[in-house]
Scaffold this active site. Structure first.
Site: not given
Ligand code: UD1
Ligand code: UDP
Length: 380
Positions: A226
């Site tokens: 992601h």
């Molecule tokens: C964010 C964090 C990333 C983390 C990830 C965990 C930053 C810069 N990035 O990335 O470090 O690994 O969260 O999962 O803070 N969206 C939804 N539903 C939601 C949230 C997001 O549909 O509840 C979609 C939207 O299209 C949005 C996109 O995901 O534009 C990205 O969401 P955003 O929170 O900006 O960044 P993440 O990729 O989730």
């Molecule tokens: N995770 C979860 N469901 C999923 C994928 C990930 O509960 O479908 C959990 C996973 O066990 C881990 C955390 O989400 O603890 C990792 O989060 P993510 O990959 O979104 O963010 P990052 O660690 O890269 O910031």
């Protein structure tokens, strides 16, 4: 002592949960301020419910946007809440925009900042998370480093020794507290597919119903993907998908992908072909832990998943050029594959040949308790 916990995304909820549990156990006065960066049920609410966390007192509902939009809205909202709540310490966890906003808003109000998971560095400033980590560490007063290596990194950047505390990573607490519960859910691993991609070549996969699949322990791969730098770049995303498709074919094992909404959106936008991947909705923590601990191998660009696979004894192939978790490379649980199909296949082959008897470098599962002890003993 009065605490405010600022969080906003899936990994922050999971990794802050052990600290929150400990604060509740010790009857410390705290409130949770949710930025609303994550808002979909399966990225947010499900974790509060499953981990039995208290309701957020505030939710800023900032939603999604550009980095400036997200961070800017959070800063204004967090400042308002902090002025009202007047906590002694603001706690943040990790490296997201919510973390940076929490740390920055608090430090400008001269409120002490505690950063859980301090001192991680990928040394890749193209990653938004790297900027967030560096800036958060440098405006924090209590830096809870998960490992000695992270502490050394902070010392090397001139952060005074007396601000740094090596606690272990709270992900170990979260895994230990939940993996047995996850295993008790049974040995049948059922996943509900989002669509019907072509049948996988392997026979290990049975149909368990209309749209559900049953996989056997040790006979499937698990994927999470992601990161902005991977999935927002069409060429890179396509290259990774090509590599993953070749793995599913080569090893005759299904590759299960709980797909993050960002990646789902980008697959659609770029009109990419997920090939042999079995797409499923993002999972709750217990289901994810169950799938992860039983997987033959994990492929990921997630930070938390690199750590968890190391803790759970499951080999990991990281679909990135660098990692801020070098402890996993040293332990031997993880390898950096980058994003070319050939290298992804090669690294998968290497990791499948590994004995999974590496040590866990992330601590003993009581990081949450240590963090709360340090704060309780602090001169605030
Ligand atoms: C964010 C964090 C990333 C983390 C990830 C965990 C930053 C810069 N990035 O990335 O470090 O690994 O969260 O999962 O803070 N969206 C939804 N539903 C939601 C949230 C997001 O549909 O509840 C979609 C939207 O299209 C949005 C996109 O995901 O534009 C990205 O969401 P955003 O929170 O900006 O960044 P993440 O990729 O989730
Ligand atoms: N995770 C979860 N469901 C999923 C994928 C990930 O509960 O479908 C959990 C996973 O066990 C881990 C955390 O989400 O603890 C990792 O989060 P993510 O990959 O979104 O963010 P990052 O660690 O890269 O910031």
């Amino acid at each position: 002592m009065k605490l405010a916990i600022v969080l906003g995304t899936r990994p922050e909820i999971i990794k802050m949960a052990p600290v929150i549990k400990e604060l509740e156990r010790r009857i410390v006065d705290f409130s949770i301020l949710h930025t609303g960066q994550h808002y979909s049920y399966n990225l947010d609410r499900v974790f509060f419910e499953q981990l039995k966390l208290p309701q957020s007192k505030y939710n800023l509902e900032v939603g999604s946007g550009s980095h400036a939009e997200e961070t800017g809205k959070m800063l204004v909202g967090i400042e308002n809440v902090l002025l009202e709540e007047k906590p002694d310490v603001v706690l943040v966890e990790g490296d997201t925009n919510s973390v940076l906003a929490g740390a920055l808003a608090a430090s400008k109000l001269h409120i002490k900042v505690g950063h859980v998971e301090a001192g991680l560095r990928s040394y890749d400033r193209n990653m938004p998370e790297e900027i967030n980590r560096v800036l958060t560490d440098h405006c924090s007063d209590y830096l809870f480093a998960p490992t000695e290596k992270a502490k050394d990194t902070l010392l090397g950047e001139g952060i005074p020794d007396d601000k740094i505390f090596v606690t272990g990573n709270t992900i170990v607490d979260a895994v230990y507290q939940n993996v047995e519960i996850a295993r008790e859910q049974g040995n049948v691993l059922t996943v509900n597919r989002i669509n019907h991609p072509p049948s996988p070549r392997g026979r290990e996969l049975e149909r368990g119903g209309n749209d559900s699949l049953v996989v056997e322990p040790g006979k499937y791969f698990l994927l999470t993907l992601h990161r902005q730098e991977n999935v927002d770049n069409q060429e890179r995303f396509a290259s990774i998908l090509k590599g993953l498709d070749s793995i599913a074919g080569e090893f005759h094992l299904p590759l299960i992908y709980p797909i993050h909404p960002r990646s789902r959106k980008m697959i659609k936008r770029f009109n990419l072909e997920p090939g042999n991947l079995q797409l499923i909705e993002p999972l709750d923590f217990l289901s994810f832990l169950q799938l992860e601990s039983n997987a033959r191998l994990v492929l990921t660009d997630s930070g938390g998943v690199q750590e968890e696979s190391c803790i759970l004894g499951v080999p990991c192939v990281t679909l990135r050029d660098n990692t801020e978790r070098p402890e996993t490379l040293e332990a031997g649980s993880n390898i950096l594959a980058g994003t070319t199909p050939e290298r992804i296949l090669e690294c998968t082959q290497i990791m499948l040949g590994k004995k999974n008897n590496w040590p866990n470098p992330f601590g003993d599962g009581i990081a949450g308790q240590r963090i709360v002890n340090i704060l309780m003993e602090a001169d605030l």
